[in-house]
Design a protein around this motif. Sequence first.
Motif, PDB file in Angstrom:
ATOM      1  N   GLU A  35       0.839  -1.202   0.000  1.00 26.53           N
ATOM      2  CA  GLU A  35       0.000   0.000   0.000  1.00 26.53           C
ATOM      3  C   GLU A  35       0.872   1.249   0.000  1.00 26.53           C
ATOM      4  O   GLU A  35       0.639   2.194  -0.757  1.00 26.53           O
ATOM      5  CB  GLU A  35      -0.925  -0.010   1.221  1.00 26.53           C
ATOM      6  CG  GLU A  35      -1.818   1.193   1.325  1.00 26.53           C
ATOM      7  CD  GLU A  35      -2.679   1.150   2.582  1.00 26.53           C
ATOM      8  OE1 GLU A  35      -3.006   2.252   3.070  1.00 26.53           O
ATOM      9  OE2 GLU A  35      -3.006   0.065   3.077  1.00 26.53           O
ATOM     10  N   TRP A  36       1.894   1.244   0.833  1.00 29.85           N
ATOM     11  CA  TRP A  36       2.770   2.404   0.928  1.00 29.85           C
ATOM     12  C   TRP A  36       3.616   2.560  -0.336  1.00 29.85           C
ATOM     13  O   TRP A  36       3.798   3.674  -0.836  1.00 29.85           O
ATOM     14  CB  TRP A  36       3.660   2.298   2.173  1.00 29.85           C
ATOM     15  CG  TRP A  36       4.484   3.519   2.385  1.00 29.85           C
ATOM     16  CD1 TRP A  36       4.072   4.689   2.950  1.00 29.85           C
ATOM     17  CD2 TRP A  36       5.849   3.704   2.004  1.00 29.85           C
ATOM     18  NE1 TRP A  36       5.115   5.602   2.950  1.00 29.85           N
ATOM     19  CE2 TRP A  36       6.219   5.017   2.378  1.00 29.85           C
ATOM     20  CE3 TRP A  36       6.798   2.887   1.388  1.00 29.85           C
ATOM     21  CZ2 TRP A  36       7.484   5.531   2.145  1.00 29.85           C
ATOM     22  CZ3 TRP A  36       8.063   3.399   1.157  1.00 29.85           C
ATOM     23  CH2 TRP A  36       8.401   4.713   1.536  1.00 29.85           C
ATOM     24  N   VAL A  37       4.131   1.453  -0.877  1.00 32.64           N
ATOM     25  CA  VAL A  37       4.944   1.518  -2.094  1.00 32.64           C
ATOM     26  C   VAL A  37       4.104   2.055  -3.260  1.00 32.64           C
ATOM     27  O   VAL A  37       4.596   2.853  -4.063  1.00 32.64           O
ATOM     28  CB  VAL A  37       5.565   0.141  -2.424  1.00 32.64           C
ATOM     29  CG1 VAL A  37       6.196   0.122  -3.813  1.00 32.64           C
ATOM     30  CG2 VAL A  37       6.613  -0.229  -1.367  1.00 32.64           C
ATOM     31  N   SER A  53       7.599  -4.000 -10.635  1.00 29.21           N
ATOM     32  CA  SER A  53       6.358  -4.555 -10.100  1.00 29.21           C
ATOM     33  C   SER A  53       6.602  -5.822  -9.287  1.00 29.21           C
ATOM     34  O   SER A  53       5.787  -6.192  -8.450  1.00 29.21           O
ATOM     35  CB  SER A  53       5.368  -4.829 -11.232  1.00 29.21           C
ATOM     36  OG  SER A  53       5.922  -5.755 -12.142  1.00 29.21           O
ATOM     37  N   CYS A  54       7.735  -6.462  -9.499  1.00 31.66           N
ATOM     38  CA  CYS A  54       8.071  -7.692  -8.777  1.00 31.66           C
ATOM     39  C   CYS A  54       8.937  -7.424  -7.538  1.00 31.66           C
ATOM     40  O   CYS A  54       9.589  -8.326  -7.013  1.00 31.66           O
ATOM     41  CB  CYS A  54       8.781  -8.676  -9.705  1.00 31.66           C
ATOM     42  SG  CYS A  54      10.306  -8.034 -10.434  1.00 31.66           S
ATOM     43  N   TRP A  55       8.925  -6.198  -7.033  1.00 28.27           N
ATOM     44  CA  TRP A  55       9.794  -5.828  -5.905  1.00 28.27           C
ATOM     45  C   TRP A  55       9.630  -6.757  -4.715  1.00 28.27           C
ATOM     46  O   TRP A  55      10.592  -7.026  -3.997  1.00 28.27           O
ATOM     47  CB  TRP A  55       9.570  -4.366  -5.495  1.00 28.27           C
ATOM     48  CG  TRP A  55       8.220  -4.052  -4.958  1.00 28.27           C
ATOM     49  CD1 TRP A  55       7.151  -3.573  -5.664  1.00 28.27           C
ATOM     50  CD2 TRP A  55       7.760  -4.216  -3.610  1.00 28.27           C
ATOM     51  NE1 TRP A  55       6.060  -3.424  -4.828  1.00 28.27           N
ATOM     52  CE2 TRP A  55       6.401  -3.812  -3.570  1.00 28.27           C
ATOM     53  CE3 TRP A  55       8.356  -4.666  -2.431  1.00 28.27           C
ATOM     54  CZ2 TRP A  55       5.637  -3.839  -2.403  1.00 28.27           C
ATOM     55  CZ3 TRP A  55       7.595  -4.689  -1.268  1.00 28.27           C
ATOM     56  CH2 TRP A  55       6.265  -4.276  -1.264  1.00 28.27           C
ATOM     57  N   GLN A  56       8.427  -7.292  -4.496  1.00 25.36           N
ATOM     58  CA  GLN A  56       8.193  -8.166  -3.335  1.00 25.36           C
ATOM     59  C   GLN A  56       8.992  -9.466  -3.418  1.00 25.36           C
ATOM     60  O   GLN A  56       9.159 -10.143  -2.416  1.00 25.36           O
ATOM     61  CB  GLN A  56       6.707  -8.493  -3.206  1.00 25.36           C
ATOM     62  CG  GLN A  56       5.867  -7.311  -2.827  1.00 25.36           C
ATOM     63  CD  GLN A  56       4.400  -7.683  -2.668  1.00 25.36           C
ATOM     64  OE1 GLN A  56       3.973  -8.772  -2.980  1.00 25.36           O
ATOM     65  NE2 GLN A  56       3.625  -6.739  -2.173  1.00 25.36           N
ATOM     66  N   SER A  60      16.349  -7.599  -1.152  1.00 26.15           N
ATOM     67  CA  SER A  60      17.025  -6.314  -0.955  1.00 26.15           C
ATOM     68  C   SER A  60      16.053  -5.148  -1.151  1.00 26.15           C
ATOM     69  O   SER A  60      16.117  -4.152  -0.419  1.00 26.15           O
ATOM     70  CB  SER A  60      18.219  -6.175  -1.901  1.00 26.15           C
ATOM     71  OG  SER A  60      17.810  -6.311  -3.255  1.00 26.15           O
ATOM     72  N   LEU A  61      15.144  -5.272  -2.101  1.00 22.06           N
ATOM     73  CA  LEU A  61      14.174  -4.201  -2.331  1.00 22.06           C
ATOM     74  C   LEU A  61      13.161  -4.134  -1.199  1.00 22.06           C
ATOM     75  O   LEU A  61      12.790  -3.040  -0.747  1.00 22.06           O
ATOM     76  CB  LEU A  61      13.466  -4.395  -3.675  1.00 22.06           C
ATOM     77  CG  LEU A  61      14.366  -4.446  -4.915  1.00 22.06           C
ATOM     78  CD1 LEU A  61      13.530  -4.583  -6.179  1.00 22.06           C
ATOM     79  CD2 LEU A  61      15.289  -3.261  -5.006  1.00 22.06           C
ATOM     80  N   GLU A 101      20.132   0.708  -8.452  1.00 23.19           N
ATOM     81  CA  GLU A 101      21.307  -0.165  -8.615  1.00 23.19           C
ATOM     82  C   GLU A 101      20.924  -1.622  -8.429  1.00 23.19           C
ATOM     83  O   GLU A 101      21.271  -2.482  -9.243  1.00 23.19           O
ATOM     84  CB  GLU A 101      22.399   0.243  -7.630  1.00 23.19           C
ATOM     85  CG  GLU A 101      23.599  -0.691  -7.599  1.00 23.19           C
ATOM     86  CD  GLU A 101      24.359  -0.744  -8.913  1.00 23.19           C
ATOM     87  OE1 GLU A 101      24.979  -1.793  -9.203  1.00 23.19           O
ATOM     88  OE2 GLU A 101      24.348   0.251  -9.670  1.00 23.19           O
ATOM     89  N   TRP A 102      20.231  -1.937  -7.347  1.00 18.24           N
ATOM     90  CA  TRP A 102      19.842  -3.326  -7.092  1.00 18.24           C
ATOM     91  C   TRP A 102      18.902  -3.840  -8.173  1.00 18.24           C
ATOM     92  O   TRP A 102      19.012  -4.972  -8.614  1.00 18.24           O
ATOM     93  CB  TRP A 102      19.203  -3.466  -5.712  1.00 18.24           C
ATOM     94  CG  TRP A 102      20.169  -3.276  -4.588  1.00 18.24           C
ATOM     95  CD1 TRP A 102      21.508  -3.514  -4.605  1.00 18.24           C
ATOM     96  CD2 TRP A 102      19.862  -2.795  -3.295  1.00 18.24           C
ATOM     97  NE1 TRP A 102      22.057  -3.214  -3.384  1.00 18.24           N
ATOM     98  CE2 TRP A 102      21.067  -2.766  -2.554  1.00 18.24           C
ATOM     99  CE3 TRP A 102      18.692  -2.383  -2.670  1.00 18.24           C
ATOM    100  CZ2 TRP A 102      21.131  -2.356  -1.229  1.00 18.24           C
ATOM    101  CZ3 TRP A 102      18.759  -1.969  -1.350  1.00 18.24           C
ATOM    102  CH2 TRP A 102      19.969  -1.956  -0.645  1.00 18.24           C
ATOM    103  N   ASN A 103      17.976  -3.008  -8.598  1.00 17.39           N
ATOM    104  CA  ASN A 103      17.055  -3.417  -9.646  1.00 17.39           C
ATOM    105  C   ASN A 103      17.791  -3.626 -10.961  1.00 17.39           C
ATOM    106  O   ASN A 103      17.503  -4.562 -11.703  1.00 17.39           O
ATOM    107  CB  ASN A 103      15.924  -2.401  -9.810  1.00 17.39           C
ATOM    108  CG  ASN A 103      14.868  -2.908 -10.738  1.00 17.39           C
ATOM    109  OD1 ASN A 103      14.511  -4.084 -10.718  1.00 17.39           O
ATOM    110  ND2 ASN A 103      14.366  -2.039 -11.580  1.00 17.39           N
ATOM    111  N   SER A 104      18.756  -2.783 -11.246  1.00 17.22           N
ATOM    112  CA  SER A 104      19.559  -2.938 -12.457  1.00 17.22           C
ATOM    113  C   SER A 104      20.261  -4.298 -12.477  1.00 17.22           C
ATOM    114  O   SER A 104      20.308  -4.972 -13.506  1.00 17.22           O
ATOM    115  CB  SER A 104      20.583  -1.805 -12.529  1.00 17.22           C
ATOM    116  OG  SER A 104      21.564  -2.082 -13.471  1.00 17.22           O
ATOM    117  N   ARG A 105      20.782  -4.699 -11.342  1.00 14.43           N
ATOM    118  CA  ARG A 105      21.471  -5.994 -11.249  1.00 14.43           C
ATOM    119  C   ARG A 105      20.509  -7.176 -11.340  1.00 14.43           C
ATOM    120  O   ARG A 105      20.914  -8.276 -11.704  1.00 14.43           O
ATOM    121  CB  ARG A 105      22.255  -6.094  -9.945  1.00 14.43           C
ATOM    122  CG  ARG A 105      23.531  -5.285  -9.996  1.00 14.43           C
ATOM    123  CD  ARG A 105      24.385  -5.579  -8.789  1.00 14.43           C
ATOM    124  NE  ARG A 105      24.263  -4.450  -7.879  1.00 14.43           N
ATOM    125  CZ  ARG A 105      24.385  -4.517  -6.575  1.00 14.43           C
ATOM    126  NH1 ARG A 105      24.596  -5.663  -5.989  1.00 14.43           N
ATOM    127  NH2 ARG A 105      24.284  -3.445  -5.833  1.00 14.43           N
TER     128      ARG A 105
END
Length: 119
Positions: A35-37, A53-56, A60-61, A101-105
Amino acid sequence: MRFEEDLYVDEDPRVVCWKDINSTDEQVELRRLDEWVNWLTGRYHLDYKTIPSCWQQHGSLVEELAALRTMWEGSFQDDAAPSDAIAFHRELDASLRRLREWNSRSGCSRTTHRAQLAE
């Protein structure tokens, strides 16, 4: 205290220890964080290069976003210092750089999730 899109900061900031959380509480916390994201990405016009969209599905995200949300909650408490909101934005800037950075990797794109490889 009421914030945009029905987000409330009506309790003390909640720190989540993802390492020790049970699966039931983890699902509750992920829904709360989601909800917050959703609010954060809309408010700050963040795209999938920062928060996919797959951050969950990326530890690290999840850890970074949860920590950032906790700071946001603390920054907008009734007893927060006037400088807390700007401190949040200073940390937001640093967090967004780490998230990119983390998402890029991760190799994830707008439409495709790429599972993290075990080391």
